[in-house]
Design a protein around this motif. Structure first.
Motif, PDB file in Angstrom:
ATOM      1  N   UNK A  65       0.855  -1.185   0.000  1.00 34.64           N
ATOM      2  CA  UNK A  65       0.000   0.000   0.000  1.00 34.64           C
ATOM      3  C   UNK A  65       0.888   1.231   0.000  1.00 34.64           C
ATOM      4  N   UNK A  66       0.807   2.029  -1.062  1.00 31.50           N
ATOM      5  CA  UNK A  66       1.656   3.202  -1.235  1.00 31.50           C
ATOM      6  C   UNK A  66       0.813   4.470  -1.145  1.00 31.50           C
ATOM      7  N   UNK A  67       1.220   5.382  -0.264  1.00 24.90           N
ATOM      8  CA  UNK A  67       0.448   6.600  -0.004  1.00 24.90           C
ATOM      9  C   UNK A  67       1.231   7.817  -0.478  1.00 24.90           C
ATOM     10  N   UNK A  68       0.570   8.634  -1.268  1.00 27.99           N
ATOM     11  CA  UNK A  68       1.199   9.783  -1.916  1.00 27.99           C
ATOM     12  C   UNK A  68       1.359  10.970  -0.966  1.00 27.99           C
ATOM     13  N   UNK A  79      -5.866   9.710   7.625  1.00 26.97           N
ATOM     14  CA  UNK A  79      -5.331   8.594   8.406  1.00 26.97           C
ATOM     15  C   UNK A  79      -6.312   7.428   8.438  1.00 26.97           C
ATOM     16  N   UNK A  80      -7.589   7.719   8.582  1.00 25.80           N
ATOM     17  CA  UNK A  80      -8.581   6.643   8.614  1.00 25.80           C
ATOM     18  C   UNK A  80      -8.648   5.923   7.270  1.00 25.80           C
ATOM     19  N   UNK A  81      -8.444   6.641   6.166  1.00 27.36           N
ATOM     20  CA  UNK A  81      -8.437   6.007   4.852  1.00 27.36           C
ATOM     21  C   UNK A  81      -7.247   5.068   4.699  1.00 27.36           C
ATOM     22  N   UNK A  82      -6.088   5.483   5.205  1.00 34.41           N
ATOM     23  CA  UNK A  82      -4.899   4.633   5.130  1.00 34.41           C
ATOM     24  C   UNK A  82      -5.125   3.355   5.930  1.00 34.41           C
ATOM     25  N   UNK A  83      -5.645   3.500   7.134  1.00 37.89           N
ATOM     26  CA  UNK A  83      -5.875   2.327   7.985  1.00 37.89           C
ATOM     27  C   UNK A  83      -6.884   1.377   7.350  1.00 37.89           C
ATOM     28  N   UNK A 126      -7.803  -3.901   4.433  1.00 41.33           N
ATOM     29  CA  UNK A 126      -8.469  -4.644   3.361  1.00 41.33           C
ATOM     30  C   UNK A 126      -7.512  -5.542   2.588  1.00 41.33           C
ATOM     31  N   UNK A 127      -6.214  -5.401   2.817  1.00 43.52           N
ATOM     32  CA  UNK A 127      -5.236  -6.189   2.079  1.00 43.52           C
ATOM     33  C   UNK A 127      -4.879  -7.455   2.851  1.00 43.52           C
ATOM     34  N   UNK A 142       1.111   2.542  10.889  1.00 42.63           N
ATOM     35  CA  UNK A 142       1.865   1.323  11.170  1.00 42.63           C
ATOM     36  C   UNK A 142       1.970   1.031  12.661  1.00 42.63           C
ATOM     37  N   UNK A 143       1.897   2.059  13.475  1.00 37.90           N
ATOM     38  CA  UNK A 143       2.045   1.856  14.914  1.00 37.90           C
ATOM     39  C   UNK A 143       0.965   0.937  15.472  1.00 37.90           C
ATOM     40  N   UNK A 144      -0.208   0.913  14.828  1.00 44.71           N
ATOM     41  CA  UNK A 144      -1.311   0.086  15.309  1.00 44.71           C
ATOM     42  C   UNK A 144      -1.742  -0.948  14.276  1.00 44.71           C
TER      43      UNK A 144
END
Length: 239
Positions: A9-12, A55-59, A64-65, A85-87
């Motif tokens: 998962x890559x975040x811009x 942040x909620x979108x990243x989590x 989902x992966x 990543x911390x959680x």
């Protein structure tokens, strides 16, 4: 962990989109990994968007992966994936010129952001090429067309400092030697404090590891690191 089946998962970064990862996707998927690069979606209006919205979108995207899975983030995306990543149950974390969490954020120049940062509205080819001198003309044109307005509240939250716990999984920090936005010394200090692996990119700009002439070799290095999974421990290298 089988690198051939890893989900990435890559975040811009701020003001950009998943298109930033096109060159990395070409490298990763040619080697059998799957790279997901979603666009971070603003709230009902860009100016109303908050850091927690992203942040909620990243989590959610990470959850989902299937496993094994890794998080990769650049600039603002680096800060977001570090906090997620911390959680999270992830197998690895890669940060590319990340906006630094607290307390390293204090070394950034003080700045106050407007409600809406008009990077999309005010995008010009000349200024885009100046910001990414290590990119070819086609990449600069693609970037100029891809910039979007950003929420000032999101950037202000990052600049004010986000407390991020040291992630439990292996971490790689990559810094451009010529980054005019996030001093590479901050990325190195973060890597040292977290016991992370560290690599220099030869990129000549903040976005160079994704969009410049060093993007392919940086992506190959990142993929090789994922495959090795830090077997050699913490080290410094050059991309």
């Amino acid at each position: 962990m089988s690198i051939s089946s890893i989900e990435v998962l890559s975040i811009h970064g701020a003001g950009a989109g998943g298109w930033e990862w096109a060159l990395w996707r070409a490298v990763f998927e040619a080697r059998g990994a799957r790279l997901h690069a979603p666009d971070l979606e603003p709230a009902r209006d860009v100016a109303a968007t908050r850091y927690e919205d992203y942040l909620s979108q990243v989590c959610a995207a990470l959850s989902a992966l299937p496993r094994p899975r890794a998080l990769v983030g650049a600039s603002l995306g680096g800060l977001l994936v570090a906090e997620a990543a911390a959680d999270a149950d992830a197998d690895a974390l890669i940060l590319v010129n990340p906006l630094p969490p607290a307390p390293w954020h204090a070394a950034l120049p003080a700045r106050t952001w407007p409600e809406r940062v008009a990077w999309g509205r005010d995008a010009r080819l000349a200024s885009t090429r100046a910001a990414m001198p290590d990119a070819d003309p086609a990449s600069a044109l693609r970037a100029m067309r891809g910039w979007r307005d950003e929420a000032g509240a999101v950037l202000q939250a990052a600049w004010d400092g986000r407390p991020v716990r040291r992630p439990a999984m292996p971490v790689l920090c990559i810094a451009s030697r010529d980054d005019g936005d996030v001093p590479p010394t901050l990325t190195r200090a973060l890597a040292d404090a977290w016991g992370a692996d560290f690599a220099w990119s030869g990129a000549g700009s903040h976005v160079g590891p994704l969009l410049g002439r060093h993007a392919f070799e940086t992506a190959r290095y990142a993929h090789d690191w994922l495959r090795a999974r830090c077997h050699a421990g913490t080290s410094a290298a050059s991309v």
